[in-house]
Scaffold this motif. Structure first.
Motif, short mmCIF file in Angstrom:
data_model
loop_
_atom_site.label_atom_id
_atom_site.label_comp_id
_atom_site.label_asym_id
_atom_site.label_seq_id
_atom_site.Cartn_x
_atom_site.Cartn_y
_atom_site.Cartn_z
N PHE A 446 21.96 13.57 -15.72
CA PHE A 446 21.00 13.99 -14.70
C PHE A 446 21.33 13.31 -13.37
N SER A 447 22.02 12.16 -13.41
CA SER A 447 22.46 11.50 -12.20
C SER A 447 23.96 11.27 -12.35
N ASN A 455 21.50 5.05 -15.91
CA ASN A 455 21.24 6.45 -15.60
C ASN A 455 22.21 7.39 -16.30
N TYR A 459 18.86 13.15 -20.44
CA TYR A 459 17.46 13.45 -20.18
C TYR A 459 16.79 12.30 -19.43
N ASP A 460 16.21 12.64 -18.28
CA ASP A 460 15.55 11.64 -17.45
C ASP A 460 14.11 11.46 -17.92
N ARG A 484 10.38 11.55 -12.96
CA ARG A 484 10.95 11.85 -14.26
C ARG A 484 10.97 13.35 -14.48
N THR A 485 12.05 13.84 -15.05
CA THR A 485 12.22 15.29 -15.19
C THR A 485 12.09 15.80 -16.62
N ASN A 489 13.81 12.47 -25.43
CA ASN A 489 14.79 11.41 -25.66
C ASN A 489 15.04 11.32 -27.17
#
Length: 549
Positions: A446-447, A455, A459-460, A484-485, A489
């Motif tokens: 995600f990053s 990071n 999944y954020d 948070r998106t 997790n």
């Protein structure tokens, strides 16, 4: 006369030959086809259960014969979330609890923990407390539910109602405890243990308890090292003083069913099988597209306990639609074609799988399961498996609840290492929960261009933390980030089945939702499963349309 005598002699020879062949065939199972040596000889040598027929049905379960089926949504995807899209899967045969685990079944577990690990002992305080269901799940800011808060778990009126307020971690611990207790009974029945062995533990006569894996790997360690005094009469003086896996006595472990097993068992397509095909598809665990009984007897009655509409949890007083406003007593409705009760409605049920939106059938279409964390038994300096004799391994969950993961007398397990996975093709690491969907080898981050290792995940999701300060008090740190998106997790688990709080849409066996494994609600329960060892079927297949003679 001579001919008659010859016939008599020949007949006797045939009879004697048949007796001889019977004797040889009956004794051949105790003679090795590899070496010709005796098996199970009193003098020693190779010992094996050559009389084993098949696995018996474990207590509280029914047999589910495996097969192929279409896993996933077979009805219109009205939510358009593309969650659990159809895939063809195969499931091996297994056993599953005929009902959800009830309050009285779970209370037996709590009573055992309280007797063996007294909560007033500081060393054991968190064992019993960590197993307690969260009775506060019944509370609502704008609802009066204190009656259930105070009575639902323990009052005899709710004894045969499904237990709720149990999180996923607690459910798996219950299954482990149940495995050990059932195997104690099996060993007692077969004469490997004395009849009163388990009660001596409960009465405090023995400072120790029984663990199945510890018994199989180091039997002298169970019951606090006092197992010699608890040997059964039949096995005390024999070569096989302890049972082994080859004895055929030890049952496989109780566990939570995988999502694939649960969905296959709920659909029970065996009831619509015609020769080698299924007749149509089922929307619910029963036949038909409706939730009401269409048969002459009971026509119009609801076939499950669910929410019919806003504010309608049970129907009009005096003419109830489903006979329950909250959960209902198990076996209140007819079972499906496998003999399983309440596979739709009543309570949702935890399954073993880690949640992901897509089922990766390209990598596996046989016993599909996401959640494998491969472990091995820790070996001590003496070369034997390491037993946690006086140690208790606790896990502090993100909500601050402390749960005992390993109890005294159990085997210590550690993750497999690169040494065990070197040049393997079927797995290359211990933790496979994020395989092909979340692990660095197969994911978009995600990053993507961040230099921080924290990071580097797909999944954020929120990152709550629980730590202890210098005084030993728990410090809970809630993740207050607004960026948070995702909630997904590797600690998020699937639950299925629909409940007394859900509309009929969720009764479809293919529907799936998820919740963090440390959370509990008033509409999620569970049932246990056990793998079948040996043949796929319990009966031989017969030739169809065979003419009678």
């Amino acid at each position: 006369m001579k001919k008659h005598l010859i016939k008599v002699v020949l007949s006797c020879a045939v009879v004697m030959g048949s007796f001889s062949s019977c004797k040889n065939s009956s004794s051949s199972k105790n003679v090795s086809r590899a070496t010709g040596w005796k098996i199970n000889a009193k003098e020693g040598g190779f010992q094996y259960n050559s009389d084993f027929k098949e696995q018996e049905t474990p207590p509280g379960t029914v047999f589910v014969e495996g097969g192929t089926f279409t896993k996933g949504k077979v009805q219109d995807d009205i939510m358009h979330d593309w969650n659990n899209t159809p895939t063809q899967q195969h499931v091996q045969s297994f056993y599953m609890d005929e009902t959800e685990v009830t309050n009285v079944m779970y209370l037996e577990y709590l009573d055992y923990l309280k007797e063996v690990y007294p909560p007033d002992n500081p060393n054991y305080a968190n064992i019993y407390k960590g197993a307690l269901p969260d009775t506060l799940v019944w509370r609502n800011r704008l609802g009066f539910n204190e009656t259930m808060t105070n009575n639902y778990l323990r009052h005899p009126a709710y004894a045969e109602y499904p237990v709720v307020g149990v999180n996923w971690v607690q459910a798996t611990q219950y299954a482990e405890w149940r495995t050990d207790r059932v195997n104690e009974v099996m060993l007692e029945r077969e004469g490997y243990l004395a009849e009163d062995a388990k009660y001596k533990v409960l009465n405090g006569d023995i400072d120790g308890t029984f663990s199945t894996e510890a018994y199989l790997n180091n039997p002298e360690s169970v019951y606090g090292g006092e197992i010699d005094s608890l040997q059964g009469k039949q096995k005390r003086d024999s070569i096989n003083s302890f049972a082994k896996r080859s004895s055929g006595v030890i049952m496989p472990a109780y566990r939570l069913p995988t999502e694939t097993e649960w969905e296959y068992a709920a659909q029970a397509l065996v009831g619509t099988r015609e020769y080698n095909n299924y007749r149509g598809r089922k929307k619910y665990p029963w036949e038909g597209d409706y939730t009401r009984n269409g048969q002459r007897v009971g026509r119009g009655d609801q076939l499950a306990n669910f929410k019919q509409g806003k504010g309608d949890y049970g129907g009009i007083a005096g003419w109830s639609d489903d006979g329950a406003d909250i959960t209902g007593e198990v076996k209140s409705y007819k079972p499906n074609d496998f003999g399983l009760y309440d596979m739709a409605g009543n309570v949702n049920e935890w399954v073993a799988d880690v949640y992901r939106p897509i089922v990766d059938d390209e990598i596996s279409d046989f016993n599909y399961y996401r959640g494998n964390v491969f472990m091995k038994k820790a070996i001590g300096e003496d070369g034997k498996v390491e037993i946690l004799e006086d140690k208790i391994v606790y896990d502090t969950l993100p909500n601050g609840k402390i749960v005992a993961i390993n109890l005294p007398g159990e085997i210590k397990e550690v993750p497999v290492t690169e040494q065990e996975t070197y040049l393997r093709t079927n797995f290359d690491k211990s933790d496979n929960r994020g395989f092909r969907d979340g692990d660095p080898g197969s994911s978009r981050f995600f990053s993507r261009f961040s230099d921080e290792d924290d990071n580097q995940k797909m999944y954020d999701s929120p990152e709550h933390s629980v730590e202890r300060n210098e005084e030993g008090d728990l410090v809970r740190q809630y993740d207050e980030s607004n960026y948070r998106t995702s909630l997904i997790n590797n600690e998020v688990r699937v639950y299925k089945g629909g409940s007394w709080r859900d509309r009929a849409y969720w009764l479809d066996p293919a529907q799936r939702r998820y919740l963090p494994q440390y959370m509990a609600t008033d509409d999620i329960g569970f049932r246990c499963a056990m793998s079948r060892v040996g043949s796929k079927s319990r009966s031989k297949k017969t030739v169809r349309h065979k003419k009678a003679r």
